[in-house]
Design a protein around this motif. Structure first.
Motif, PDB file in Angstrom:
ATOM      1  N   PRO A 136       0.718  -1.379   0.308  1.00  0.00           N
ATOM      2  CA  PRO A 136       0.265  -0.063  -0.168  1.00  0.00           C
ATOM      3  C   PRO A 136       0.831   1.734   0.252  1.00  0.00           C
ATOM      4  O   PRO A 136       2.418   1.122   0.255  1.00  0.00           O
ATOM      5  N   ILE A 137       0.282   2.585  -0.050  1.00  0.00           N
ATOM      6  CA  ILE A 137       0.617   3.594   0.013  1.00  0.00           C
ATOM      7  C   ILE A 137       1.551   4.082   1.305  1.00  0.00           C
ATOM      8  O   ILE A 137       0.422   3.630   2.010  1.00  0.00           O
ATOM      9  N   PRO A 138       2.700   3.964   1.663  1.00  0.00           N
ATOM     10  CA  PRO A 138       3.134   4.384   3.008  1.00  0.00           C
ATOM     11  C   PRO A 138       2.158   5.436   3.618  1.00  0.00           C
ATOM     12  O   PRO A 138       1.837   6.554   3.280  1.00  0.00           O
ATOM     13  N   ASP A 139       2.438   5.122   5.011  1.00  0.00           N
ATOM     14  CA  ASP A 139       1.452   6.500   6.108  1.00  0.00           C
ATOM     15  C   ASP A 139      -0.215   6.299   5.419  1.00  0.00           C
ATOM     16  O   ASP A 139      -0.516   7.863   5.780  1.00  0.00           O
ATOM     17  N   THR A 140      -0.668   5.568   4.327  1.00  0.00           N
ATOM     18  CA  THR A 140      -2.025   5.360   5.004  1.00  0.00           C
ATOM     19  C   THR A 140      -2.428   4.082   5.401  1.00  0.00           C
ATOM     20  O   THR A 140      -3.158   3.648   5.840  1.00  0.00           O
ATOM     21  N   ASN A 141      -2.510   4.231   6.544  1.00  0.00           N
ATOM     22  CA  ASN A 141      -2.578   3.271   7.761  1.00  0.00           C
ATOM     23  C   ASN A 141      -3.176   1.931   7.195  1.00  0.00           C
ATOM     24  O   ASN A 141      -4.058   0.787   7.277  1.00  0.00           O
ATOM     25  N   ASP A 142      -1.745   1.354   5.960  1.00  0.00           N
ATOM     26  CA  ASP A 142      -2.051  -0.255   5.300  1.00  0.00           C
ATOM     27  C   ASP A 142      -3.654  -0.194   4.511  1.00  0.00           C
ATOM     28  O   ASP A 142      -3.888  -0.307   4.403  1.00  0.00           O
ATOM     29  N   SER A 143      -3.598   1.212   3.809  1.00  0.00           N
ATOM     30  CA  SER A 143      -5.231   1.196   3.495  1.00  0.00           C
ATOM     31  C   SER A 143      -4.890   0.531   1.683  1.00  0.00           C
ATOM     32  O   SER A 143      -4.299   0.655   1.101  1.00  0.00           O
ATOM     33  N   HIS A 144      -6.233  -0.780   1.589  1.00  0.00           N
ATOM     34  CA  HIS A 144      -6.025  -1.284  -0.018  1.00  0.00           C
ATOM     35  C   HIS A 144      -6.014  -0.192  -0.846  1.00  0.00           C
ATOM     36  O   HIS A 144      -6.291  -0.483  -2.511  1.00  0.00           O
ATOM     37  N   SER A 145      -7.344   0.787  -0.447  1.00  0.00           N
ATOM     38  CA  SER A 145      -8.115   1.634  -1.393  1.00  0.00           C
ATOM     39  C   SER A 145      -7.934   3.387  -0.969  1.00  0.00           C
ATOM     40  O   SER A 145      -8.085   3.311   0.782  1.00  0.00           O
ATOM     41  N   CYS A 146      -8.066   3.895  -1.491  1.00  0.00           N
ATOM     42  CA  CYS A 146      -7.859   5.676  -0.106  1.00  0.00           C
ATOM     43  C   CYS A 146      -7.234   6.908  -1.439  1.00  0.00           C
ATOM     44  O   CYS A 146      -6.932   6.356  -2.883  1.00  0.00           O
ATOM     45  N   GLN A 147      -7.608   8.171  -1.029  1.00  0.00           N
ATOM     46  CA  GLN A 147      -6.683   9.014  -2.358  1.00  0.00           C
ATOM     47  C   GLN A 147      -5.949   9.653  -1.055  1.00  0.00           C
ATOM     48  O   GLN A 147      -6.659  10.348  -0.527  1.00  0.00           O
TER      49      GLN A 147
END
Length: 397
Positions: free
Chosen positions: A260-271
């Protein structure tokens, strides 16, 4: 095709499909399109397990697209998956956008005193009702600018950045000099199809040509020697290139990763929204991420997109600030596409042309274009004042 139609909708893009509902390219493999005939490495898994949307966008829970889907009663046929989070870029780091007053008080985006000022501002927005003068605090939001209302609460530049771009979803800072009504309504909203109705589909019709009479008014669409007569045509800019003008260009990078994108709480989906001021740019930059959890990639793989309104002819360099936030990337594809807006007089030629998709990671500007087109086509406005809570409860029963 000897029938007459009131409206012919050309194309199967999102805007055309939505308009088709409320109005009662050849397919290329991603790898081949960007990399040529080289074979993708085995570590990426099977190509059959990838489903890459070239212009992905999220639906905002209280946004226009959700209201249109409820209005057209197609929600009974759809399933939705909630996004893990919305994030904003601030001073070189990624922070979660606070969605509640509790999250706002805990957020490291603001210091203690700034949180107090922001809280007062959010209370004002939450309690503001257009038809209740007592909630206005003496401010006419149709005259007072967004900058003036922000100044009243003494908010800092970084706070203004995340409120204006990550909450109100403005794509640049021009909103600051405009009346504050739209700004406040956007924040308030954040805190809180055709075949079914008798449309006719003719799929895979090649080389559609719009036909006009001697006065320049549309009379039909011709394909494969047959003409479908109509009174109006709805299409994207590619069908009528002489009736549009180029207004910009979108640069984007499509990235395949195994994390996942670092620093996004291991989000599978986010913007993640990168406000223009944070990057020293004229326009915002956007990150979009989805993963194998959404059946768009093999197990363990993530797909991330970085997009922005192009300000140079070098997308690799221009998109680097966003790409650097992704961490290690297995494969990356760069692309640009031109943005067009219609220049025709729809009252004279009866052609209704959509604007090109922008760089945002949400559907709000897309839906606004759809609603404006609907009003031009029909002379009416779509009533989207639905009870979202009631619609949600009905769907769950």
């Amino acid at each position: 095709m000897d029938e007459d139609y009131d409206v012919i909708v050309l194309g199967t893009g999102l805007k055309e499909c939505i308009l088709s509902g409320v109005l009662s390219v050849d397919g290329l493999k991603l790898w081949k399109r960007f990399k040529g005939d080289d074979k993708p490495p085995e570590r990426l898994g099977s190509s059959k397990e990838y489903n890459v949307d070239m212009i992905p966008k999220f639906m905002m829970a209280n946004g226009g697209l959700v209201r249109i889907l409820i209005h057209t009663d197609v929600t009974k046929y759809l399933n939705f998956k909630a996004v893990d989070g919305s994030f904003v870029y601030n001073k070189g780091k990624i922070y979660k956008v606070p969605a509640t007053d509790v999250e706002a008080l805990k957020s490291p985006l603001m210091g203690l005193f700034e949180k107090r000022r922001a809280r007062k501002f959010f209370i004002y927005v939450q309690e503001y009702e257009e038809d209740d003068p007592k909630s206005h605090e003496g401010l006419d939001l149709n005259k007072v600018t967004a900058r003036e209302i922000i100044s009243k609460y003494g908010l800092e530049d970084d706070t203004i950045d995340f409120i204006g771009h990550a909450l109100a979803l403005h794509i640049n800072d021009s909103y600051l000099e405009e009346p504050a009504m739209d700004f406040v309504k956007r924040i308030k909203a954040f805190a809180r199809l055709s075949a079914v109705y008798g449309g006719t589909y003719m799929l895979n019709k090649p080389e559609c040509k719009v036909e006009f009479d001697g006065d320049g008014k549309v009379i039909g669409v011709t394909s494969e020697g047959e003409t479908a007569k109509c009174k109006k045509v709805v299409c994207d800019p590619s069908y009528l290139p002489d009736k549009v003008q180029k207004v910009g260009k979108v640069a984007r990078a499509i990235c395949i990763m195994n994390h996942p994108i670092p620093d996004t709480n291991d989000s599978h989906s986010c913007q993640v929204i990168l406000p223009q001021k944070q990057l020293g740019r004229k326009s915002d930059m956007y990150l979009f991420c989805c993963s194998y959890a959404h059946n768009v990639a093999p197990n363990g793989q993530y797909i991330a997109f970085v997009s922005t309104e192009a300000e140079t002819d070098n997308p690799e360099v221009e998109l680097k600030p966003g790409i650097d936030l992704l961490g290690p990337v297995d494969e990356i594809f760069f692309d640009t596409y031109d943005r067009f807006v219609p220049t025709n007089n729809h009252e004279a030629d009866h052609c209704f042309i959509s604007t090109s998709y922008d760089a945002t990671t949400h559907f709000e500007s897309t839906v606004q274009d759809v609603l404006e087109m609907y009003t031009k086509i029909t002379g009416k406005a779509v009533d989207l004042s639905v009870d979202l809570s009631a619609a949600s409860a009905t769907a769950e029963q």
